[in-house]
Write a protein that holds these residues in place. Structure first.
Motif, PDB file in Angstrom:
ATOM      1  N   THR A   1       0.840  -1.199   0.000  1.00 25.77           N
ATOM      2  CA  THR A   1       0.000   0.000   0.000  1.00 25.77           C
ATOM      3  C   THR A   1       0.877   1.252   0.000  1.00 25.77           C
ATOM      4  OG1 THR A   1      -0.168   0.015   2.405  1.00 25.77           O
ATOM      5  CG2 THR A   1      -1.912  -1.143   1.190  1.00 25.77           C
TER       6      THR A   1
ATOM      7  N   ASP B   1      -3.026   5.871  -0.897  1.00 30.55           N
ATOM      8  CA  ASP B   1      -4.155   4.937  -0.919  1.00 30.55           C
ATOM      9  C   ASP B   1      -5.128   5.173   0.239  1.00 30.55           C
ATOM     10  OD1 ASP B   1      -3.019   3.720  -3.130  1.00 30.55           O
ATOM     11  OD2 ASP B   1      -2.131   2.078  -1.978  1.00 30.55           O
ATOM     12  N   ASN B   2      -4.635   5.759   1.334  1.00 29.95           N
ATOM     13  CA  ASN B   2      -5.492   6.002   2.501  1.00 29.95           C
ATOM     14  C   ASN B   2      -6.480   7.124   2.230  1.00 29.95           C
ATOM     15  OD1 ASN B   2      -4.187   4.064   3.976  1.00 29.95           O
ATOM     16  ND2 ASN B   2      -3.199   5.467   5.382  1.00 29.95           N
TER      17      ASN B   2
ATOM     18  N   LEU C   1      -7.733   2.205   3.534  1.00 30.71           N
ATOM     19  CA  LEU C   1      -7.721   2.253   2.078  1.00 30.71           C
ATOM     20  C   LEU C   1      -9.061   2.750   1.559  1.00 30.71           C
ATOM     21  CD1 LEU C   1      -5.002   0.808   2.004  1.00 30.71           C
ATOM     22  CD2 LEU C   1      -5.944  -0.736   0.305  1.00 30.71           C
TER      23      LEU C   1
ATOM     24  N   ILE D   1      -9.529   2.211  -4.230  1.00 31.75           N
ATOM     25  CA  ILE D   1      -8.267   1.459  -4.317  1.00 31.75           C
ATOM     26  C   ILE D   1      -8.562  -0.031  -4.460  1.00 31.75           C
ATOM     27  CG2 ILE D   1      -6.116   0.867  -3.128  1.00 31.75           C
ATOM     28  CD1 ILE D   1      -6.332   3.800  -4.235  1.00 31.75           C
TER      29      ILE D   1
ATOM     30  N   SER E   1      -4.811  -0.433   5.784  1.00 32.68           N
ATOM     31  CA  SER E   1      -4.319   0.932   5.572  1.00 32.68           C
ATOM     32  C   SER E   1      -2.812   0.939   5.358  1.00 32.68           C
ATOM     33  CB  SER E   1      -4.680   1.828   6.763  1.00 32.68           C
ATOM     34  OG  SER E   1      -4.030   1.382   7.929  1.00 32.68           O
ATOM     35  N   TYR E   2      -2.319   2.061   4.831  1.00 35.50           N
ATOM     36  CA  TYR E   2      -0.888   2.239   4.686  1.00 35.50           C
ATOM     37  C   TYR E   2      -0.264   2.211   6.074  1.00 35.50           C
ATOM     38  CZ  TYR E   2       3.577   4.456   3.851  1.00 35.50           C
ATOM     39  OH  TYR E   2       4.917   4.726   3.809  1.00 35.50           O
TER      40      TYR E   2
END
Length: 187
Positions: free
Chosen positions: A24, A28-29, A35, A39, A108-109
């Motif tokens: 990720t 992307d968040n 995310l 995405i 999530s990232y």
């Protein structure tokens, strides 16, 4: 009988035939620190199209007449991105007609996700894919989604009268997990 969503929630990596890893990115968040749903659609599109290009012989950038795809005797993991330029392009294109996504947990990232791909239904001109999203190091599926393609002749963009090309169908059949006997009988 369990609901379809409950069945998807119990998916494991072993329920999928073809796999890819995705790292990720910060972008992307979304504002909720997970995310963004767009995405996931990109991830589904990427793994499906990677398989179509490397294993089914699809070439989205050219349209020569019905050239055969790569050998149907290879397994999904035998083709790599190094084969992309050596593929004979198909005379058909796949048009998306349906999509879905079920969210079970957040990603999530800076997570690394592992994607799994399978074919749930293979018709004469259509295929329904499913993609599972797993966080690396965790067993529970986070998201399950996918879409349906209808195979059309490049020039007219109508469903292929003779069905999808044999080599493409055989390559997609290697991803089939439900109704495998029915799929193989049609090949």
């Amino acid at each position: 009988m369990p609901k379809e969503t409950d069945i998807k929630r119990r998916r494991t990596r072993q329920d999928y035939v073809f796999h890819q890893t995705y790292r990720t990115r910060w972008i992307d968040n979304d504002m909720y620190a997970h995310l963004n749903n767009t995405i996931y659609a990109q991830l589904f599109d990427s793994i499906i199209n990677h398989y179509l290009i490397t294993d089914c012989g699809m070439d989205p950038f050219s349209s020569p007449p019905n050239s055969p795809p790569p050998s149907a005797s290879t397994t999904p993991s035998e083709n790599t991105s190094n084969t992309i330029n050596k593929i004979n392009p198909s005379g058909q294109v796949a048009i998306m007609v349906n999509s879905y996504c079920d969210y079970f947990a957040s990603v999530s990232y800076p997570d690394v996700v592992e994607l799994g791909l399978r074919v749930n239904k293979l018709g004469s001109t259509s295929v329904t894919y499913e993609v599972g999203v797993f966080k690396q190091g965790e067993e529970d599926v986070k998201v399950v989604g996918g879409y349906t393609h209808v195979w059309c002749e490049r020039g007219v963009m109508r469903p292929a009268k003779g069905g999808m090309e044999r080599g493409v169908r055989e390559a997609l059949g290697r991803l089939a997990v439900n109704g495998e006997a029915e799929v193989k009988a049609k090949i």
